[in-house]
Structure formats: C-alpha cells, structure tokens
Scaffold this motif. Structure first.
Motif, PDB file in Angstrom:
ATOM      1  N   LEU A 195       0.807  -1.219   0.000  1.00  0.00           N
ATOM      2  CA  LEU A 195       0.000   0.000   0.000  1.00  0.00           C
ATOM      3  C   LEU A 195       0.845   1.275   0.000  1.00  0.00           C
ATOM      4  N   ARG A 196       2.137   1.115   0.257  1.00  0.00           N
ATOM      5  CA  ARG A 196       3.093   2.238   0.208  1.00  0.00           C
ATOM      6  C   ARG A 196       2.805   3.314   1.259  1.00  0.00           C
ATOM      7  N   VAL A 197       2.321   2.884   2.404  1.00  0.00           N
ATOM      8  CA  VAL A 197       2.071   3.849   3.482  1.00  0.00           C
ATOM      9  C   VAL A 197       2.943   3.575   4.700  1.00  0.00           C
ATOM     10  N   MET A 198       3.850   2.599   4.583  1.00  0.00           N
ATOM     11  CA  MET A 198       4.654   2.203   5.736  1.00  0.00           C
ATOM     12  C   MET A 198       5.955   2.990   5.781  1.00  0.00           C
ATOM     13  N   SER A 199       6.363   3.336   6.995  1.00  0.00           N
ATOM     14  CA  SER A 199       7.655   3.985   7.172  1.00  0.00           C
ATOM     15  C   SER A 199       8.749   2.925   7.206  1.00  0.00           C
TER      16      SER A 199
ATOM     17  N   SER B 260       6.818   9.690   8.185  1.00  0.00           N
ATOM     18  CA  SER B 260       6.994   8.949   6.937  1.00  0.00           C
ATOM     19  C   SER B 260       6.143   7.695   6.888  1.00  0.00           C
ATOM     20  N   GLY B 261       5.131   7.614   7.763  1.00  0.00           N
ATOM     21  CA  GLY B 261       4.184   6.517   7.633  1.00  0.00           C
ATOM     22  C   GLY B 261       4.046   5.680   8.883  1.00  0.00           C
ATOM     23  N   MET B 262       3.316   4.583   8.700  1.00  0.00           N
ATOM     24  CA  MET B 262       2.978   3.671   9.795  1.00  0.00           C
ATOM     25  C   MET B 262       4.108   2.703  10.094  1.00  0.00           C
TER      26      MET B 262
ATOM     27  N   ASP C  23     -14.513   6.907   1.333  1.00  0.00           N
ATOM     28  CA  ASP C  23     -13.379   6.311   0.628  1.00  0.00           C
ATOM     29  C   ASP C  23     -12.880   5.081   1.388  1.00  0.00           C
ATOM     30  N   ILE C  24     -12.331   4.103   0.669  1.00  0.00           N
ATOM     31  CA  ILE C  24     -11.914   2.853   1.318  1.00  0.00           C
ATOM     32  C   ILE C  24     -10.609   3.020   2.091  1.00  0.00           C
ATOM     33  N   VAL C  25      -9.782   3.977   1.737  1.00  0.00           N
ATOM     34  CA  VAL C  25      -8.560   4.183   2.530  1.00  0.00           C
ATOM     35  C   VAL C  25      -8.335   5.610   3.028  1.00  0.00           C
ATOM     36  N   MET C  26      -8.804   6.614   2.307  1.00  0.00           N
ATOM     37  CA  MET C  26      -8.545   7.985   2.745  1.00  0.00           C
ATOM     38  C   MET C  26      -9.493   8.368   3.885  1.00  0.00           C
TER      39      MET C  26
ATOM     40  N   THR D 144       0.852   8.603   9.379  1.00  0.00           N
ATOM     41  CA  THR D 144       0.726   8.798   7.932  1.00  0.00           C
ATOM     42  C   THR D 144       0.419  10.264   7.667  1.00  0.00           C
ATOM     43  N   ALA D 145       0.747  10.689   6.445  1.00  0.00           N
ATOM     44  CA  ALA D 145       0.473  12.070   6.058  1.00  0.00           C
ATOM     45  C   ALA D 145      -1.017  12.362   6.189  1.00  0.00           C
TER      46      ALA D 145
ATOM     47  N   VAL E 299      -0.690   4.464  -6.705  1.00  0.00           N
ATOM     48  CA  VAL E 299      -0.062   3.293  -6.086  1.00  0.00           C
ATOM     49  C   VAL E 299      -0.284   2.060  -6.960  1.00  0.00           C
TER      50      VAL E 299
ATOM     51  N   ASN F  28       6.820   6.395  -1.406  1.00  0.00           N
ATOM     52  CA  ASN F  28       6.116   6.337  -0.125  1.00  0.00           C
ATOM     53  C   ASN F  28       5.018   7.389  -0.180  1.00  0.00           C
TER      54      ASN F  28
ATOM     55  N   ASN G 127       3.390   8.779   1.927  1.00  0.00           N
ATOM     56  CA  ASN G 127       3.393   9.785   2.990  1.00  0.00           C
ATOM     57  C   ASN G 127       4.292  10.971   2.712  1.00  0.00           C
ATOM     58  N   GLU G 128       5.142  10.836   1.739  1.00  0.00           N
ATOM     59  CA  GLU G 128       6.145  11.884   1.508  1.00  0.00           C
ATOM     60  C   GLU G 128       6.106  12.361   0.060  1.00  0.00           C
TER      61      GLU G 128
END
Lengths: 402, 86
Positions: A204-208, A220-222, A261-264, A298-299, B39, B56, B58-59
């Motif tokens: 999902l590209r949300v992980m730090s 920088s994320g979860m 929204d399913i993720v936002m 997360t942002a 993504v 990422n 987030n950035e």
C-alpha cells in the motif's frame, strides 16, 4: 441506564507484558520499534516493527493447549488472565451466564494462515496440522477466554480493521450499560508481524522504513506492532457492592462511518464520532484533559485527525493534551485501541500523559499539544481515545476518572 | 511496443481511457488518477518492467523520483531500466 466501570486490565504488548510495566514504559517514553526478527526479512522492503520480544508461550500454556493457540490468542489469553485476576471476579452461577467476551481483531490467526499457506503452496505439503481452523479463526481468542473463565453469556469478535478494539469496547460498554450483560471482557489483539502480514501492508506504500513519528512534519508513515490488551467492564453497582477497585468509568462511546473512501480518512466522519462520544458521556470538550489520538504517522491521518479534533473540540482544542502512543508500541491494527486505552487509564489514575516520541519538527497542519518526546504530568478527569479504520469506520471512547 | 507505449498502455488501462487520448505532457491528475490509482499504477509498471519504483505515499514532496506526469513516469522507468541493465 446503568453505569459501566473498568475493574481489571491486562496486556501483552511490545513495550511490556503487563500493565504496570507498560505504564512505566509510557512514562519514560520508551520506543519498542526496531528491526524485525521474522522469516524471509530479506524479501521485505519494510524491515521495522514493534514485536513482543522475550515471549515464551510454553511458560503460559500446556503442551495440550498450545497447538490450539495462534500468537494473537496467546496474547489475548494472558492479557485476560491478568485483567480477571485484578478484578477479583469468579464466574459461576448466574454471573457466569450474564458475562461474556467481545474482542477486536483485524487479522485473527494470521500467523497460522501464513505458515499453513507456506507449507501447502511453497513447500508442497499435502497435510496440515489438524487444528488449523480452530487456531486461525478470528473468534479463537474470545472463545478461549470464555472457556478458561466460564463466561457463558454473549461472546463474539468484532473486525473493523484499525478500529476493531474500540468497536469491541464500545459494544461491551453498551451491553453492560443496557443490562444485556453484567460483566464483559473486552479489548483486542493482533499478531500480524509475519511475512505475509507485512508484505500486504508494504504494497500500500504507506509504511515507514525508519520510525513512527505521529503529527511530526518529517513523518513517513505507519509502523506495525503486535500484542493485546483486555479489560473487565462491569456494572458499577455490581462492582461497588463487592468492594472492587474501580480503575475508571467508561462514560461514553461514539461510532460513525465516513461512507466515502476505502482508505482515505474523512475529517467529517471522525469529527462526528468524537462528538457522539462526548455527547454520550455527557462531557463538554473543556472537561477532557487528554486525547489518545489514532495518530498513525501517515500524512493523511494525522492531518485529518487534527482537523477533526479542532472541529469537535472548538476552543478547547487549544489546551487539550493529545498524544499517539503508536510512536512507542507501533500500530497494533485491530488490537491498537485496547493497548492505547492503557495510556488513558494511566492519565486518569497517575496523572501522567504518555508522550508522542520520535517527534522532530512541528507541522502546521498538526498544531495540537502533542506532548512531544517526554511524558508530562497533568491532572485529568476525563479522556478520549480515537480509532479510525480503513474503510471509514470510526469508534471513539470516553472515560472518566472515579 | 516500446517503453513509452507500454507505459501509456498501463496508464490507459488504469484511467479507463484509450491510449490515443493520453499525451506525454499530461499530469496524472488530469487522467483522473488519484493517490490510490497512482499506487496501483506504480505496481503495474513494476510488474511490467520487473523494476522497483521508490515511492512512499506519505512523503509526496520527498520522493527521489518525480512521478507526477506521464513524461516524468516515462523517464523514471527509463532510468530504472538503465540501472537494471547496468
């Protein structure tokens, strides 16, 4: 309506394996996030997480029981034992029939699923352990608690991703308040730190890849964590009549769905859940001294949650203390609200506010009192705990000191 | 298909457009590709070219590669393919 109080708490989480040591870790701002120790780590791009280290299940469970217990159920049972021991309750007769278990988990027995898929798909085995199904089912933890302590009333599991525990505790609260149950064991657990569990999040590209820094400009994320916390929710009169020590009152719960929204995340959905919890609890925003934020790092979440707190709290948002303990124990997904409720109990009972660690630079979009890096002393009489899940499902709890 | 055509085919499939409606100067937002769509697009390009695109969510301002337009995506993929070949 009946009042609902907490008379027991237990936990196994990356910071510690009981409540007092968890409080101590919160107070010193300790971070349990580090390099993961799991199979095939070299094939993951996310290599950090908050694991429960020094876990020896054979110290807690017999040879006969252990093959039935996935890691998430082990965490659940040990937490429940601590909570029930603290409450001093024994469940027999009519009380047993009027007591149950509602727990939250997002992944259930994910390690069992992961290991079994590996053996049949990757290793080509044609035989699996006979207990795979009872081990991986989401309700395994709740069922084992019910069996071990003779809880014969309503028991089930709630699964709403990152809000699972808060939804479970909201339901348990409502069941005791309405008189549907006398005592409910509630909270949640997660053990998702397996190759498949992390690989899925990685996609999902949300992980730090470095740290969990909620509300910080450089976030920088979860970061994922694992563990459990379980509480005893009890009818106030019942607790008082037996002279039980009361840890706090569960004053209210608010639940909402973004339907967007399913993720936002939606600021509007989160705002409504917070407002509903306050109204349910009969609290004004200025009564609340501490908010345990969802604060994923997360942002999107941290900005949206800040706006939601500002809208729901109005002028009181200027002074309320807000922190995200995910910076220390990681995101326990379906178990996160349960472990985070411990920070709420610590605030009410010890007057110590757990910090948001890893905080480097302020973000104008997250301009709350986020208790950066160092715990703070503050006398608080009411607290709020937020959980906002993927899928837009929100659950917020409000507690009051007793 | 060359690299550019392949990338446009991936974008067209994601955006539910005809490849001929996509021009290289367009920002991805103009194709209706939102953050979740980006993504998914990155995943499809990684699969198509057997590369890893650093990203990422987030950035958005701290990415090492510009992925904001069709042009930028094409050059990012070309850089990563050249690195892979080297």
């Amino acid at each position: 309506m009946r009042r609902v109080v907490i008379t027991g708490a237990g936990t196994v989480n990356p910071l510690a394996q009981d409540v007092d040591a968890t409080y101590a870790a919160f107070a010193e701002g300790r971070c349990a996030i580090g390099t993961l120790d799991i199979r095939d780590l070299d094939r993951l791009s996310v290599k950090i997480g908050a694991q429960v280290k020094g876990w020896h299940p054979e110290q807690h469970f017999s040879r006969q029981t252990l093959p039935l217990l996935d890691r998430f159920a082990q965490f659940t049972l040990v937490s429940a034992r601590q909570a029930i021991a603290q409450s001093g309750l024994q469940f027999d007769g009519a009380l047993a029939d009027r007591s149950g278990v509602v727990l939250g988990t997002a992944g259930g027995g994910l390690n069992t699923t992961d290991d079994t898929y590996r053996s049949v798909y990757a290793e080509g085995k044609n035989r699996v352990h006979p207990f795979v199904v009872p081990k991986l089912m989401h309700n395994a933890g709740a069922s084992h608690v019910s069996i071990e302590f003779n809880l014969r009333g309503p028991s089930f599991v709630v699964s709403s991703a990152c809000a699972s525990s808060n939804h479970a505790m909201a339901l348990a609260f409502q069941m005791v308040r309405s008189g549907a149950a006398e005592v409910m064991l509630t909270g949640g657990a997660e053990a998702m730190l397996s190759f498949g569990g992390i690989k899925a999040w990685e996609g999902l590209r949300v992980m730090s890849q470095e740290a969990c820094r909620p509300f910080c400009l450089t976030r920088s994320g979860m970061v994922q964590g694992e563990g459990a916390a379980v509480f005893v929710f009890e009818d106030y009169e019942h607790a008082r009549n037996r002279g039980a020590e009361i840890l706090a009152e569960v004053a209210g719960a608010g639940m909402s769905s973004d339907a967007s929204d399913i993720v936002m995340p939606s600021t509007e959905g989160a705002t409504r859940a917070i407002g509903l919890a306050l109204r349910d609890a009969g609290l004004a925003p200025e009564d609340v001294g501490y908010i345990n934020a969802h604060g994923t790092g997360t942002a999107a979440n941290d900005k949206s949650e800040t706006a939601a707190i500002r809208t729901a709290f109005g002028a009181a948002a200027e002074r309320v203390l807000v922190s995200s303990t995910k910076s220390m124990h990681g995101h326990l997904i379906g178990g996160t609200g349960a472990v985070e409720l411990l920070a709420c109990l610590m605030a009410l009972r010890q007057g110590i506010i757990a910090p948001t660690v890893g905080y480097q630079r302020p973000d104008a979009d997250c301009d709350l009192n986020v208790v950066p890096n160092m715990a703070r002393q503050a006398k608080v009489t009411a607290v709020v705990s937020n959980a906002f899940a993927f899928g837009g499902l929100n659950a917020v709890l409000a507690l009051r000191g007793m | 298909m060359n690299v550019e055509q392949q990338i446009i085919a991936v974008l067209a499939e994601q955006a539910m457009l005809d490849p001929s409606d996509i021009t290289t100067d367009q920002p991805l937002a103009a194709l209706g590709i939102d953050s979740l769509g980006l993504v998914e697009t990155i995943f499809a390009l990684e699969e198509a070219f057997d590369i890893t695109i650093p990203f990422n969510a987030n950035e958005p301002l701290a990415q090492s590669m510009d992925l904001s337009s069709v042009d930028a995506l094409i050059s990012a993929v070309q850089i990563l393919l050249a690195k892979k070949a080297a």
